[in-house]
Design a protein around this motif. Structure first.
Motif, PDB file in Angstrom:
ATOM      1  N   LYS A 172       0.826  -1.204   0.000  1.00 61.55           N
ATOM      2  CA  LYS A 172       0.000   0.000   0.000  1.00 61.55           C
ATOM      3  C   LYS A 172       0.868   1.266   0.000  1.00 61.55           C
ATOM      4  O   LYS A 172       0.584   2.256   0.682  1.00 61.55           O
ATOM      5  N   GLY A 173       1.939   1.200  -0.765  1.00 58.49           N
ATOM      6  CA  GLY A 173       2.791   2.363  -0.922  1.00 58.49           C
ATOM      7  C   GLY A 173       3.829   2.556   0.155  1.00 58.49           C
ATOM      8  O   GLY A 173       4.667   3.454   0.046  1.00 58.49           O
ATOM      9  N   MET A 174       3.827   1.726   1.174  1.00 57.88           N
ATOM     10  CA  MET A 174       4.775   1.868   2.279  1.00 57.88           C
ATOM     11  C   MET A 174       5.786   0.727   2.242  1.00 57.88           C
ATOM     12  O   MET A 174       5.434  -0.432   2.009  1.00 57.88           O
ATOM     13  N   VAL A 175       7.059   1.073   2.479  1.00 62.32           N
ATOM     14  CA  VAL A 175       8.132   0.082   2.478  1.00 62.32           C
ATOM     15  C   VAL A 175       8.610  -0.103   3.916  1.00 62.32           C
ATOM     16  O   VAL A 175       9.138   0.842   4.519  1.00 62.32           O
ATOM     17  N   SER A 176       8.441  -1.306   4.441  1.00 65.23           N
ATOM     18  CA  SER A 176       8.864  -1.580   5.816  1.00 65.23           C
ATOM     19  C   SER A 176      10.379  -1.627   5.918  1.00 65.23           C
ATOM     20  O   SER A 176      11.085  -1.670   4.890  1.00 65.23           O
ATOM     21  N   ASP A 177      10.898  -1.631   7.139  1.00 66.46           N
ATOM     22  CA  ASP A 177      12.350  -1.703   7.333  1.00 66.46           C
ATOM     23  C   ASP A 177      12.922  -2.970   6.708  1.00 66.46           C
ATOM     24  O   ASP A 177      13.970  -2.938   6.058  1.00 66.46           O
ATOM     25  N   GLU A 178      12.215  -4.066   6.915  1.00 66.79           N
ATOM     26  CA  GLU A 178      12.698  -5.337   6.366  1.00 66.79           C
ATOM     27  C   GLU A 178      12.689  -5.325   4.838  1.00 66.79           C
ATOM     28  O   GLU A 178      13.655  -5.767   4.190  1.00 66.79           O
ATOM     29  N   SER A 179      11.612  -4.795   4.274  1.00 70.26           N
ATOM     30  CA  SER A 179      11.525  -4.731   2.814  1.00 70.26           C
ATOM     31  C   SER A 179      12.564  -3.776   2.239  1.00 70.26           C
ATOM     32  O   SER A 179      13.133  -4.022   1.168  1.00 70.26           O
ATOM     33  N   MET A 180      12.839  -2.694   2.979  1.00 73.05           N
ATOM     34  CA  MET A 180      13.836  -1.743   2.496  1.00 73.05           C
ATOM     35  C   MET A 180      15.218  -2.388   2.480  1.00 73.05           C
ATOM     36  O   MET A 180      16.003  -2.177   1.537  1.00 73.05           O
ATOM     37  N   ARG A 181      15.514  -3.167   3.500  1.00 74.29           N
ATOM     38  CA  ARG A 181      16.810  -3.870   3.517  1.00 74.29           C
ATOM     39  C   ARG A 181      16.909  -4.842   2.353  1.00 74.29           C
ATOM     40  O   ARG A 181      17.964  -4.968   1.713  1.00 74.29           O
ATOM     41  N   ALA A 182      15.798  -5.523   2.044  1.00 78.71           N
ATOM     42  CA  ALA A 182      15.795  -6.466   0.927  1.00 78.71           C
ATOM     43  C   ALA A 182      15.957  -5.736  -0.409  1.00 78.71           C
ATOM     44  O   ALA A 182      16.690  -6.189  -1.304  1.00 78.71           O
ATOM     45  N   LEU A 183      15.288  -4.592  -0.549  1.00 81.16           N
ATOM     46  CA  LEU A 183      15.393  -3.801  -1.782  1.00 81.16           C
ATOM     47  C   LEU A 183      16.831  -3.319  -1.977  1.00 81.16           C
ATOM     48  O   LEU A 183      17.402  -3.465  -3.064  1.00 81.16           O
ATOM     49  N   GLU A 184      17.407  -2.754  -0.925  1.00 87.06           N
ATOM     50  CA  GLU A 184      18.781  -2.241  -1.022  1.00 87.06           C
ATOM     51  C   GLU A 184      19.782  -3.364  -1.280  1.00 87.06           C
ATOM     52  O   GLU A 184      20.758  -3.176  -2.010  1.00 87.06           O
ATOM     53  N   SER A 185      19.513  -4.536  -0.707  1.00 89.59           N
ATOM     54  CA  SER A 185      20.388  -5.682  -0.930  1.00 89.59           C
ATOM     55  C   SER A 185      20.328  -6.136  -2.387  1.00 89.59           C
ATOM     56  O   SER A 185      21.359  -6.495  -2.985  1.00 89.59           O
ATOM     57  N   LEU A 186      19.127  -6.109  -2.973  1.00 86.89           N
ATOM     58  CA  LEU A 186      18.958  -6.470  -4.378  1.00 86.89           C
ATOM     59  C   LEU A 186      19.769  -5.540  -5.279  1.00 86.89           C
ATOM     60  O   LEU A 186      20.491  -5.994  -6.177  1.00 86.89           O
TER      61      LEU A 186
END
Length: 511
Positions: A172-186
């Protein structure tokens, strides 16, 4: 007129855009129309990797609409391209065939390498920069390039963009801390195998495309930056980090109201900036810089100038183009004023103890070429209108500060007038800038006075400094110089206050 108009259609992963360029009768190029429709193609992929029927139907409707706009403008040539969303779709061949059958458009499918090259041409033709990294964060892919000495050296396309990352990592448009770490890792892992990214630390990261343009608008809105152009706008790494933290914490309903952020990027800005920050840190960039040109501009240049799409002198081309857009200015008079102004500068500048800035001659050259463009609006107020046109037109190859200085030189009347014109921009200038404006402004006035009759009566001019006087000696002239002599005399006192010499036009007319 048909062969003089070129339409560029860019089918991106986030939006579809149309730009129509026109070549005027005076040889200038300008944009005469443009349109944008958000389509979010990267979000409308079915489980088997195909673009959905609904997405294709909507895309066709947009392309037909754009076709009508092009027809209205009698556009002689339309070039349509598609990028990552169509490129990666499992049904891309069927989509392209259907588009051609139902709209008549033949779509060029660009590779990631193509995108990087066209984006580079668009950027390098709009900025005076020799070395740096170039990034374009699209909806479904991200292109990153390294250029040196204004030549593209390396480029790579990554299979992620702000739309595809938003779909994968945001809820819903929000990136959680965990998801942000996964995105940055990608993103980081994708960069790890690209060795040339670490070759040249300390270069600027120049951004083209919607994500970076949005960043520029947000930054300017938050800081209340007085100059409205985002093109050539620099931003520090710390400033971007602060904006990213602010935006990420806001729920979507409040983020929609964030200064400078368009509604169609409310959910995309956070994943887009996340990619930007990871790459910025990986290459150890010096700062960010926004470029207002990009892929569509590169497509235009390669279409209009297929043999030599890259400009050799960005400012010179931009200056000639802007001049040609205002043909009402008397060309011979402007050329004479430009020639005499630079001749006066070259004679007087070495005599000064306090030297002018290294770029002062460039500023005078530009101002003396554009000082009359305001006459296209109203002759009696042309200096005021020239300032407006100069500061609101795209003068490539110049910083925002330089554009303001040039606009003030071109419209110079008095010190007080300069202060009034620049009142809204004073935070971008310093006292030394004002002094340079006064000195070059009065120098331009002297050059104008020397052709007040607009007859180019002075063919050649010799100069001698004697005591407190600057003797102006027409070596070759035709006709009377009575009008010019009177104008120089009227200007003498003000000129002396700034240059410590009084100009005197010789009494004898040479023939």
């Amino acid at each position: 007129m048909m062969e003089q108009r070129i339409g560029i259609i860019d089918i991106g992963s986030n939006s579809v855009r149309l730009v129509i360029y026109e070549r005027t009768a005076s040889g200038a190029h300008r944009v005469i129309d443009g349109s944008k429709r958000p389509v979010r193609l990267s979000e409308r992929i079915t489980e088997d990797g195909s673009l959905s029927e609904e997405a294709v139907t909507e895309l066709l409707d947009t392309l037909r609409h754009f076709g009508l706009i092009c027809a209205h403008h009698q556009t002689g040539h339309i070039r349509a391209v598609a990028t990552a969303a169509v490129r990666n779709a499992a049904n891309r061949d069927q989509v392209l065939s259907r588009i051609q059958a139902e709209s008549g458009l033949v779509i060029e499918l660009l590779s990631g390498k193509d995108e990087a090259e066209y984006g580079f041409i668009g950027m390098i033709n709009a900025m005076d920069v020799k070395d740096g990294y170039l990034i374009d964060i699209g909806g479904g892919s991200t292109e990153l390039s390294l250029f040196q000495d204004r030549k593209l050296v390396h480029s790579i396309s990554f299979p992620f963009g702000c739309v595809s990352l938003n779909r994968r990592f945001a809820a819903k448009g929000m990136v959680s801390d965990e998801s942000m770490r996964a995105l940055e890792s990608l993103v980081s892992s994708s960069l790890s195998s690209v060795s040339w990214l670490r070759d040249l630390p300390g270069l600027p990261l120049i951004g083209v495309g919607g994500t970076v343009r949005s960043l520029g608008k947000i930054s300017q809105a938050v800081t209340k930056y007085p100059f409205t152009q985002t093109h050539n706008y620099p931003i520090t790494g710390d400033a971007v980090d602060q904006l990213f933290d602010q935006l990420r914490k806001l729920p979507l309903d409040k983020r929609r109201k964030f200064p400078g952020l368009s509604k169609d990027r409310t959910d995309l800005i956070v994943p887009g900036l996340a990619v930007l920050r990871v790459i910025y840190k990986a290459i150890h960039a010096s700062h960010y810089k926004i470029c207002g040109a990009g892929l569509r501009d590169g497509l235009f240049y390669t279409t209009r100038f297929p043999d030599r799409p890259k400009l050799s002198d960005v400012l010179s081309y931009s200056l000639q183009n802007l001049s040609a857009l205002h043909p009402e200015a008397p060309k011979q008079h402007v050329s004479q004023v430009n020639r005499l102004g630079l001749q006066l500068f070259d004679f007087l500048h070495p005599l000064r103890q306090d030297k002018l800035p290294p770029r002062a001659r460039v500023w005078l050259d530009t101002a003396s070429t554009l000082f009359r463009i305001g006459a296209s609006i109203d002759y009696y107020e042309y200096s005021k209108h020239s300032f407006y046109l100069i500061t609101n037109s795209r003068l490539n190859g110049l910083s925002h500060r330089e554009i303001l200085i040039i606009g003030a030189i071109a419209s110079y009347k008095s010190k007080n007038r300069v202060r009034q014109l620049l009142a809204d921009y004073k935070e971008l200038l310093n006292e030394t800038d004002y002094q340079v404006i006064y000195e070059l402004g009065i120098l331009l006035h002297l050059a104008i006075a020397l052709d007040r009759s607009e007859t180019q009566a002075i063919g050649r001019l010799s100069m001698e400094e004697e005591g407190k006087q600057l003797h102006l000696l027409p070596v070759r002239s035709h006709g009377s110089l009575a009008v010019e002599r009177r104008e120089v005399e009227a200007l003498s006192e003000d000129f002396y206050k700034l240059w410590s010499v009084s100009p005197v036009l010789a009494q004898t007319d040479y023939t």
